[in-house]
Every structure is written in C-alpha cells, then in structure tokens.
Motif scaffolding. Structure first.
Motif, PDB file in Angstrom:
ATOM      1  N   ILE A 151       0.837  -1.203   0.000  1.00  0.00           N
ATOM      2  CA  ILE A 151       0.000   0.000   0.000  1.00  0.00           C
ATOM      3  C   ILE A 151       0.873   1.254   0.000  1.00  0.00           C
ATOM      4  O   ILE A 151       0.618   2.198  -0.770  1.00  0.00           O
ATOM      5  CB  ILE A 151      -0.957  -0.010   1.203  1.00  0.00           C
ATOM      6  CG1 ILE A 151      -2.004  -1.105   1.028  1.00  0.00           C
ATOM      7  CG2 ILE A 151      -1.620   1.358   1.378  1.00  0.00           C
ATOM      8  CD1 ILE A 151      -2.925  -1.290   2.212  1.00  0.00           C
ATOM      9  N   GLU A 152       1.916   1.271   0.813  1.00  0.00           N
ATOM     10  CA  GLU A 152       2.809   2.430   0.842  1.00  0.00           C
ATOM     11  C   GLU A 152       3.417   2.686  -0.526  1.00  0.00           C
ATOM     12  O   GLU A 152       3.489   3.824  -1.001  1.00  0.00           O
ATOM     13  CB  GLU A 152       3.919   2.214   1.874  1.00  0.00           C
ATOM     14  CG  GLU A 152       3.475   2.368   3.311  1.00  0.00           C
ATOM     15  CD  GLU A 152       4.613   2.129   4.297  1.00  0.00           C
ATOM     16  OE1 GLU A 152       5.605   1.456   3.922  1.00  0.00           O
ATOM     17  OE2 GLU A 152       4.511   2.604   5.443  1.00  0.00           O
ATOM     18  N   GLY A 153       3.863   1.612  -1.178  1.00  0.00           N
ATOM     19  CA  GLY A 153       4.487   1.759  -2.483  1.00  0.00           C
ATOM     20  C   GLY A 153       3.531   2.292  -3.532  1.00  0.00           C
ATOM     21  O   GLY A 153       3.888   3.171  -4.331  1.00  0.00           O
ATOM     22  N   LEU A 154       2.304   1.802  -3.525  1.00  0.00           N
ATOM     23  CA  LEU A 154       1.329   2.259  -4.519  1.00  0.00           C
ATOM     24  C   LEU A 154       0.797   3.641  -4.189  1.00  0.00           C
ATOM     25  O   LEU A 154       0.604   4.467  -5.093  1.00  0.00           O
ATOM     26  CB  LEU A 154       0.187   1.245  -4.627  1.00  0.00           C
ATOM     27  CG  LEU A 154       0.531   0.036  -5.496  1.00  0.00           C
ATOM     28  CD1 LEU A 154      -0.462  -1.097  -5.276  1.00  0.00           C
ATOM     29  CD2 LEU A 154       0.563   0.431  -6.974  1.00  0.00           C
ATOM     30  N   ALA A 155       0.564   3.918  -2.918  1.00  0.00           N
ATOM     31  CA  ALA A 155       0.056   5.240  -2.542  1.00  0.00           C
ATOM     32  C   ALA A 155       1.060   6.332  -2.898  1.00  0.00           C
ATOM     33  O   ALA A 155       0.662   7.474  -3.169  1.00  0.00           O
ATOM     34  CB  ALA A 155      -0.250   5.274  -1.047  1.00  0.00           C
ATOM     35  N   GLY A 156       2.339   5.984  -2.924  1.00  0.00           N
ATOM     36  CA  GLY A 156       3.357   6.951  -3.274  1.00  0.00           C
ATOM     37  C   GLY A 156       3.541   7.143  -4.764  1.00  0.00           C
ATOM     38  O   GLY A 156       4.239   8.069  -5.185  1.00  0.00           O
ATOM     39  N   LEU A 192      -4.508   1.816   6.767  1.00  0.00           N
ATOM     40  CA  LEU A 192      -4.917   3.215   6.659  1.00  0.00           C
ATOM     41  C   LEU A 192      -3.735   4.139   6.930  1.00  0.00           C
ATOM     42  O   LEU A 192      -3.580   5.175   6.277  1.00  0.00           O
ATOM     43  CB  LEU A 192      -6.065   3.503   7.631  1.00  0.00           C
ATOM     44  CG  LEU A 192      -7.393   2.805   7.328  1.00  0.00           C
ATOM     45  CD1 LEU A 192      -8.365   2.993   8.484  1.00  0.00           C
ATOM     46  CD2 LEU A 192      -8.008   3.315   6.032  1.00  0.00           C
ATOM     47  N   GLY A 193      -2.899   3.768   7.865  1.00  0.00           N
ATOM     48  CA  GLY A 193      -1.708   4.553   8.135  1.00  0.00           C
ATOM     49  C   GLY A 193      -0.737   4.554   6.976  1.00  0.00           C
ATOM     50  O   GLY A 193       0.055   5.494   6.819  1.00  0.00           O
ATOM     51  N   ALA A 194      -0.799   3.503   6.145  1.00  0.00           N
ATOM     52  CA  ALA A 194       0.108   3.390   4.998  1.00  0.00           C
ATOM     53  C   ALA A 194      -0.418   4.110   3.764  1.00  0.00           C
ATOM     54  O   ALA A 194       0.313   4.232   2.776  1.00  0.00           O
ATOM     55  CB  ALA A 194       0.343   1.919   4.672  1.00  0.00           C
ATOM     56  N   GLY A 195      -1.666   4.568   3.800  1.00  0.00           N
ATOM     57  CA  GLY A 195      -2.196   5.303   2.655  1.00  0.00           C
ATOM     58  C   GLY A 195      -3.501   4.796   2.086  1.00  0.00           C
ATOM     59  O   GLY A 195      -4.043   5.402   1.156  1.00  0.00           O
TER      60      GLY A 195
END
Length: 285
Positions: free
Chosen positions: A83-88, A108-111
């Motif tokens: 999720i962090e990678g895609l949200a970025g 949710l904290g990861a994006g």
C-alpha cells in the motif's frame, strides 16, 4: 437512485460504474494470474492495472479461500509496504482487503482510504471506520471468513440480503459510522449457492433500495466455473473464467452495480461498453 461513497480523503460519485483492480500480495489466491507474491511485485501489478484504466485498487494479503488463521503481524508485513508503495506512485484510491481491524489500522496509516471487509463488519472495524472516516465495504457472509461450511438455504436470497444489510448498516451507524462511508457487497460465492448467486445478479437492482453503492466482486468466481461446466463438482478453474467474468460484468452493470472488483482488462472493457450502452453511448472509458 444515485449514491455517493465517502472515503477517507475524497468522495466518489457514481454517474457511471468504476472498475476496482485486484492486487493480491499472496501466493495462494484462487486465480494464479493474480498472485503478486511480494510487495514489490504488488506495486508493479497495481501500476499496470492503473495504466489499463482501473480507477481504484483493492490490495489484500490473505486469500479469501478457506485455510488456517493468518496472524495480523504476518498479514500486515505484506500488505503495508504494498500500500505504501502504490500510494506513493498513484493518485488512485486504495482499499485494504482485510477483516482484521489491527491490519486495517496499519493499512490506513500506509495510505489506504477504505477497508474492504469480507468479514461483514465487526464492532472493532466499525469503531475504526468511525474514528478514521475511511470508506467501508460491508460484504455479506454468515460466519467467519476462511472457514468452509454448507451454504444456507434461503427462500429468497435477495430479500435475505436486504434484511442482513439493513441490520449491519444500522449497527454501523450506531457505532458512529456515517452512512455515506458504507458500500455493500453481496458476497457472491460466500455462503450462497450457485442458484443464489445467479438470482442476486439478476435482481441486483433491488439492493439499490438500501441507498448505498453496490460493490460487486464476481471476477473469476467459482459460481462462473460451475455454470460453465454444468456442475459445482466439475467447475472450470479460475484460469478458464475470463470471458464468463466479462459476460457477468455486463449484466451486473445493467442491473445497477456501482463498483466492479475485477482482475482483467477484458472485464474492465466489458464494464465500459455496458455502461456506455446504458447511458446512450456516452464515453466512459
């Protein structure tokens, strides 16, 4: 009846249906062609789906099929970096496919901006949604996920779903969740017979009476393999259900689906064409 879906950072309107691309950070999901395996591969696969025209991504790290419990820490270790990678790297809204409130909070904290809860909503998940304002997909299920059990018998599966969802929505609102945060998923293949699945798709529009967006996850599901083969026991494997998915997608659009959770660009194109025909030829792709 039009409806809006409030996510954590935006509101989705449904003048036309939206395609939700499936990303599984797993090596055991039911469709071998959608097993990203590692968070890095999940990021690549999610970006490919975005390039193909999907407008939302649903990322999970535990297969919905039956199996032993997966510790939340183990699930989050795969889900959060994906999720962090895609949200970025994309502005598309991302939902976390999990029934663990602990994992949902980390996602949710990861994006992530929504949780796709195949557990049907728990008190803890409702409290998390109320606290964070995230979108919440409530899926119909009659018991714990990842456990096999005989499908219940319903005299009218659509009427049963209407009552079940009305009750769950009432409980969620009582826990502080805004009604506009909620979308509903009939849970095809979960605690339903093949005949139930068919009847629900045929009468999907009746669920519009609940006033919430209809989130339909039918891509490559077992009931399609059973219909193709003529029996549940001899159902065709997920790899052979691509065009059955496209056909079912067009019917779901015609019946009122707002979001279609899909594996393939072929089904996404079927969704676009069905929506264009339903809207007198307006461009939707």
């Amino acid at each position: 009846m039009s409806s809006r879906w409030q996510l954590r950072d935006r509101t989705l309107d449904f003048a036309r249906p939206l395609g939700v691309g499936i990303v599984n950070v797993t090596d055991d999901s039911m469709f071998e062609g959608a097993r990203s395996g590692t968070p890095g591969q999940a990021v690549d696969d999610g970006l490919r789906l975005a390039d193909e025209g999907f407008e939302m991504l649903d990322i999970g790290a535990v297969a919905a099929r039956s199996g032993p419990p997966v510790p939340p820490r183990e699930e989050a270790a795969k889900l959060v970096p994906a999720i962090e990678g895609l949200a970025g790297r994309t502005d598309l809204p991302i939902s976390a496919d999990t029934f663990s409130p602990e994992v949902g909070r980390a996602a949710l904290g990861a994006g992530a901006v929504a949780i796709n809860d195949i557990g049907g909503g728990s008190e803890e998940m409702f409290e998390l949604a109320a606290e964070t304002g995230c979108g919440l997909v409530l899926m119909h299920i009659e018991g714990p996920p990842r456990e096999d059990r005989p499908a219940p018998t319903y005299s009218d599966p659509v009427e049963h779903l209407k009552g079940w969802f009305a009750n769950r929505i009432e409980i969620a609102i009582g826990s502080g969740v805004s009604e506009e945060q909620i979308a509903i998923d009939p849970g095809l293949d979960f605690d339903l017979s093949v005949a139930d699945d068919v009847e629900i798709i045929r009468r999907l529009g009746e669920l519009k009476a609940l006033g919430r967006p209809l989130y339909v996850s039918l891509s490559r599901k077992d009931f399609l393999g059973a219909l193709l083969a003529g029996s549940w026991e001899e159902r065709l494997p997920a790899a052979d259900r691509e065009w059955a998915t496209a056909a079912a997608t067009t019917l779901a659009v015609a019946a009122g689906a707002d979001l279609l959770r899909l594996h393939d660009r072929s089904a996404l194109q079927a969704m676009w064409i069905a929506a264009a025909i339903e809207s007198d030829g307006a461009a939707v792709g």
